[in-house]
Structures are given as structure tokens and as C-alpha cells.
Scaffold this motif. Structure first.
Motif, mmCIF file in Angstrom:
data_model
loop_
_atom_site.group_PDB
_atom_site.id
_atom_site.type_symbol
_atom_site.label_atom_id
_atom_site.label_comp_id
_atom_site.label_asym_id
_atom_site.label_seq_id
_atom_site.Cartn_x
_atom_site.Cartn_y
_atom_site.Cartn_z
ATOM 1 N N ILE A 56 0.859 -1.181 0.000
ATOM 2 C CA ILE A 56 0.000 0.000 0.000
ATOM 3 C C ILE A 56 0.899 1.236 0.000
ATOM 4 C CG2 ILE A 56 -1.986 -1.090 1.101
ATOM 5 C CD1 ILE A 56 -1.091 0.040 3.757
ATOM 6 N N PRO A 57 0.411 2.363 -0.521
ATOM 7 C CA PRO A 57 1.283 3.529 -0.688
ATOM 8 C C PRO A 57 1.387 4.430 0.531
ATOM 9 C CG PRO A 57 -0.823 3.972 -1.696
ATOM 10 C CD PRO A 57 -0.890 2.553 -1.186
ATOM 11 N N VAL A 58 0.612 4.157 1.587
ATOM 12 C CA VAL A 58 0.619 5.021 2.772
ATOM 13 C C VAL A 58 0.744 4.176 4.032
ATOM 14 C CG1 VAL A 58 -0.739 6.884 1.732
ATOM 15 C CG2 VAL A 58 -1.907 4.975 2.851
ATOM 16 N N GLU A 59 1.245 4.799 5.079
ATOM 17 C CA GLU A 59 1.333 4.113 6.366
ATOM 18 C C GLU A 59 -0.077 3.874 6.913
ATOM 19 O OE1 GLU A 59 3.927 4.719 10.397
ATOM 20 O OE2 GLU A 59 2.730 6.431 9.722
ATOM 21 N N PRO A 60 -0.409 2.645 7.294
ATOM 22 C CA PRO A 60 -1.757 2.357 7.807
ATOM 23 C C PRO A 60 -1.874 2.754 9.285
ATOM 24 C CG PRO A 60 -0.478 0.347 7.755
ATOM 25 C CD PRO A 60 0.404 1.421 7.174
ATOM 26 N N LYS A 61 -1.960 4.052 9.533
ATOM 27 C CA LYS A 61 -1.918 4.563 10.903
ATOM 28 C C LYS A 61 -3.034 3.985 11.767
ATOM 29 C CE LYS A 61 0.223 8.919 9.452
ATOM 30 N NZ LYS A 61 0.067 10.393 9.363
ATOM 31 N N THR A 62 -4.208 3.822 11.178
ATOM 32 C CA THR A 62 -5.327 3.292 11.959
ATOM 33 C C THR A 62 -5.059 1.856 12.396
ATOM 34 O OG1 THR A 62 -6.910 4.716 10.816
ATOM 35 C CG2 THR A 62 -7.788 2.776 11.935
ATOM 36 N N LEU A 63 -4.552 1.034 11.490
ATOM 37 C CA LEU A 63 -4.235 -0.350 11.853
ATOM 38 C C LEU A 63 -3.139 -0.397 12.911
ATOM 39 C CD1 LEU A 63 -4.285 -2.290 8.445
ATOM 40 C CD2 LEU A 63 -6.002 -2.322 10.262
ATOM 41 N N LEU A 64 -2.156 0.484 12.796
ATOM 42 C CA LEU A 64 -1.085 0.526 13.789
ATOM 43 C C LEU A 64 -1.640 0.901 15.163
ATOM 44 C CD1 LEU A 64 1.633 2.287 11.611
ATOM 45 C CD2 LEU A 64 1.786 -0.031 12.548
ATOM 46 N N ALA A 65 -2.559 1.866 15.178
ATOM 47 C CA ALA A 65 -3.165 2.268 16.450
ATOM 48 C C ALA A 65 -4.017 1.144 17.029
ATOM 49 C CB ALA A 65 -4.010 3.526 16.243
ATOM 50 N N ALA A 78 -5.560 -6.791 13.739
ATOM 51 C CA ALA A 78 -4.809 -5.701 13.123
ATOM 52 C C ALA A 78 -3.324 -6.044 13.058
ATOM 53 C CB ALA A 78 -5.020 -4.408 13.906
ATOM 54 N N THR A 79 -2.803 -6.650 14.116
ATOM 55 C CA THR A 79 -1.397 -7.054 14.138
ATOM 56 C C THR A 79 -1.111 -8.073 13.038
ATOM 57 O OG1 THR A 79 -1.256 -6.669 16.523
ATOM 58 C CG2 THR A 79 0.412 -8.109 15.546
ATOM 59 N N GLN A 80 -2.020 -9.008 12.868
ATOM 60 C CA GLN A 80 -1.860 -10.026 11.830
ATOM 61 C C GLN A 80 -1.880 -9.409 10.438
ATOM 62 O OE1 GLN A 80 -5.186 -12.750 11.371
ATOM 63 N NE2 GLN A 80 -3.800 -14.452 10.931
ATOM 64 N N LEU A 81 -2.784 -8.468 10.215
ATOM 65 C CA LEU A 81 -2.871 -7.817 8.909
ATOM 66 C C LEU A 81 -1.626 -6.981 8.627
ATOM 67 C CD1 LEU A 81 -6.620 -6.723 8.950
ATOM 68 C CD2 LEU A 81 -5.594 -8.504 7.527
ATOM 69 N N LEU A 82 -1.121 -6.296 9.636
ATOM 70 C CA LEU A 82 0.071 -5.468 9.448
ATOM 71 C C LEU A 82 1.266 -6.299 9.006
ATOM 72 C CD1 LEU A 82 -0.279 -3.112 12.537
ATOM 73 C CD2 LEU A 82 -0.352 -2.413 10.132
ATOM 74 N N ALA A 83 1.338 -7.532 9.476
ATOM 75 C CA ALA A 83 2.450 -8.401 9.096
ATOM 76 C C ALA A 83 2.410 -8.756 7.615
ATOM 77 C CB ALA A 83 2.426 -9.672 9.940
ATOM 78 N N SER A 84 1.230 -8.619 6.999
ATOM 79 C CA SER A 84 1.070 -8.974 5.585
ATOM 80 C C SER A 84 1.089 -7.759 4.667
ATOM 81 C CB SER A 84 -0.255 -9.726 5.385
ATOM 82 O OG SER A 84 -0.301 -10.885 6.175
ATOM 83 N N LEU A 85 1.319 -6.581 5.240
ATOM 84 C CA LEU A 85 1.341 -5.350 4.455
ATOM 85 C C LEU A 85 2.726 -4.721 4.490
ATOM 86 C CD1 LEU A 85 -1.986 -3.696 5.711
ATOM 87 C CD2 LEU A 85 -1.641 -4.896 3.545
ATOM 88 N N LYS A 86 3.083 -4.072 3.406
ATOM 89 C CA LYS A 86 4.290 -3.253 3.414
ATOM 90 C C LYS A 86 3.956 -1.903 2.811
ATOM 91 C CE LYS A 86 6.235 -5.216 -0.885
ATOM 92 N NZ LYS A 86 7.424 -5.847 -1.494
ATOM 93 N N TRP A 87 4.650 -0.887 3.303
ATOM 94 C CA TRP A 87 4.393 0.477 2.860
ATOM 95 C C TRP A 87 5.688 1.267 2.968
ATOM 96 C CZ3 TRP A 87 2.506 -1.802 7.277
ATOM 97 C CH2 TRP A 87 2.997 -1.319 8.500
#
Length: 241
Positions: A56-65, A78-87
Motif C-alpha cells: 500500500i502507498p501510505v502508512e496504515p496509521k489506523t491499523l497501527l493504532a 490488526a497485528t496479523q494484517l500489518l504483518a502482511s502489508l508493506k508500505w
């Protein structure tokens, strides 16, 4: 537009708005779940079900929060999804930023998404993973992510692989429709390739106007060699191969 489709568009502001809804405490729980489901659908999987990485082109701030809020019922997911995303800027990640689509390219993408769902998804599947014996995967396909001139020729004239044959689309779809489909598959399922302009398809259509046989991998390898830079920096046109 569904959350997964927004993520596929690589449109930063749209993505931020959708993810903000997922973390909005005023939004109903079912909406949170639906949006997180959309993020999960966006993350591609290998043919054997292994979870891959999406861009994704932007930091997923909401998922991080959400992941940091240990009292949140969605923290683990959210933690699981973040592991599968890069930005861009993700700690420990070295990658170039995904170039957002222009408004014209976004329109092509949206048109291509609808066309893909109508004409292509039955064989290649909405996930881009294809069906064994019917259609190969598009996810991480060297042809889908390679030279757009070759990709346009494949769609126009068809392709055969093992016991599978994709029919030619040159009598079915316009240049703009094909450009839309190609833009869609090059920016879906975590892909970061560039959009395809209708002019690229028009040029390819002229080049394959008299071709009656579908391409095979040997033909396409020859095309790759013909399109590769030659001495003096010139390229050879593939003509009606």
C-alpha cells in the motif's frame, strides 16, 4: 467501493479514509469487521494458501493504532494484517514507493475492475489465483508484470500453456477496455506495475492484426528478445509475431 478495491487502487487518500472508518469508535462493530475483512481479501495468497505480502502507498496509521491498543477486540487481527502489508517507511523495509495512479489511470483501473469481474474472473478467479487446468495464476505472473507490449499481445491474440488456452480478445474488447483490464491486474493483489495506456494496446493490435494462432511461451520468449535493448540503444519492433 469495497475496502479491498480501494486498497488495490493504490490511492493514498482513499485508503486512509477507509482505514480510518475501520478504527472509528462511532462506527458499528459490523462495519469494523467488514472493513478488516476487505483488508484481508486484499492480501494475496499463493496457490497452496500461503499468505503473501501486499503493498500500500501510505502508512496504515489506523491499523497501527488498533494493534497498539491492547484492550481493542481487533488488536490481534490488526497485528496479523500489518504483518502482511508493506508500505514506504515501514521499519525494516527497503522498497520504493508505489506511484499513485493518475485520474485517467484510475478511471482505467475502475473500468478494468468491472470488465475483469465480468469476463475474466470466472477463469482467473477474483483473487487472481486462476484454476488448475483452466487458467494460470495472474498473481506475480511474469507476463502480467512484465513488458506491457507483450501483455497486450497476449490478450489480443490469446495464449496457450500446457492444456490451457486463453482465447483471443481482439474481436471482443476495445483498446480502452483491454488497457483497463491490464491496468487492473497490474495494480491488484499487491502488484506495483504501471498502468497500460490504450495507445499501447492499439499499437499491439496493429502488430498482431494478421496473427491467427495463440501465443505460447516459446513465442513470448522470442518477443522478449526482440523487445530487449540492442547495441546502440535501439529496440526492434515485434511486427506480427
Amino acid at each position: 467501493m469495497a475496502a479491498s478495491a480501494v486498497l488495490k487502487s493504490a490511492n493514498g487518500p482513499r485508503i486512509e479514509r477507509v482505514l480510518a472508518l475501520a478504527g472509528d469508535p462511532a462506527a458499528p462493530a459490523w462495519l469494523h469487521r467488514a472493513l478488516l475483512d476487505g483488508v484481508q481479501r486484499f492480501v494475496p495468497r499463493s496457490p497452496d494458501g500461503e499468505v503473501l505480502t501486499a503493498v500500500i502507498p501510505v502508512e496504515p496509521k489506523t491499523l497501527l493504532a488498533m494493534a497498539a491498543a491492547k484492550d481493542s477486540p481487533d488488536a490481534a487481527r490488526a497485528t496479523q494484517l500489518l504483518a502482511s502489508l508493506k508500505w514506504p517507511g515501514k521499519p525494516g523495509l527497503k522498497t520504493a514507493a508505489v506511484v499513485p495512479l493518475t485520474p485517467a489511470e484510475q478511471a482505467l483501473f475502475d473500468q478494468g475492475a468491472a470488465q475483469f469481474a465480468t469476463l475474466c474472473a470466472a477463469c482467473h478467479q477474483p483473487t487472481g489465483q486462476g484454476l488448475a487446468g483452466l487458467a494460470p495464476p495472474l498473481v506475480n505472473s511474469r507476463w502480467a508484470l512484465g513488458d506491457e507490449r507483450i501483455l497486450a499481445r497476449i490478450v489480443l491474440a490469446g495464449k496457450t500453456q500446457e492444456n490451457m488456452t486463453m482465447p483471443a480478445m481482439k474481436a471482443v474488447l476495445t483498446d480502452e477496455a483491454i488497457a483497463g483490464v491490464l491496468t487492473y491486474i497490474r495494480r491488484s493483489w499487491g502488484h506495483e506495475a504501471g498502468a497500460v495506456a490504450p495507445k499501447v494496446v492499439a499499437d499491439a493490435r496493429a502488430a498482431v492484426a494478421t496473427r491467427e494462432e495463440p501465443w505460447n511461451d516459446e513465442d513470448l520468449a522470442q518477443l522478449q528478445r526482440m523487445f530487449s535493448p540492442r547495441r546502440g540503444g535501439k529496440r526492434r519492433e515485434a511486427g506480427t509475431q
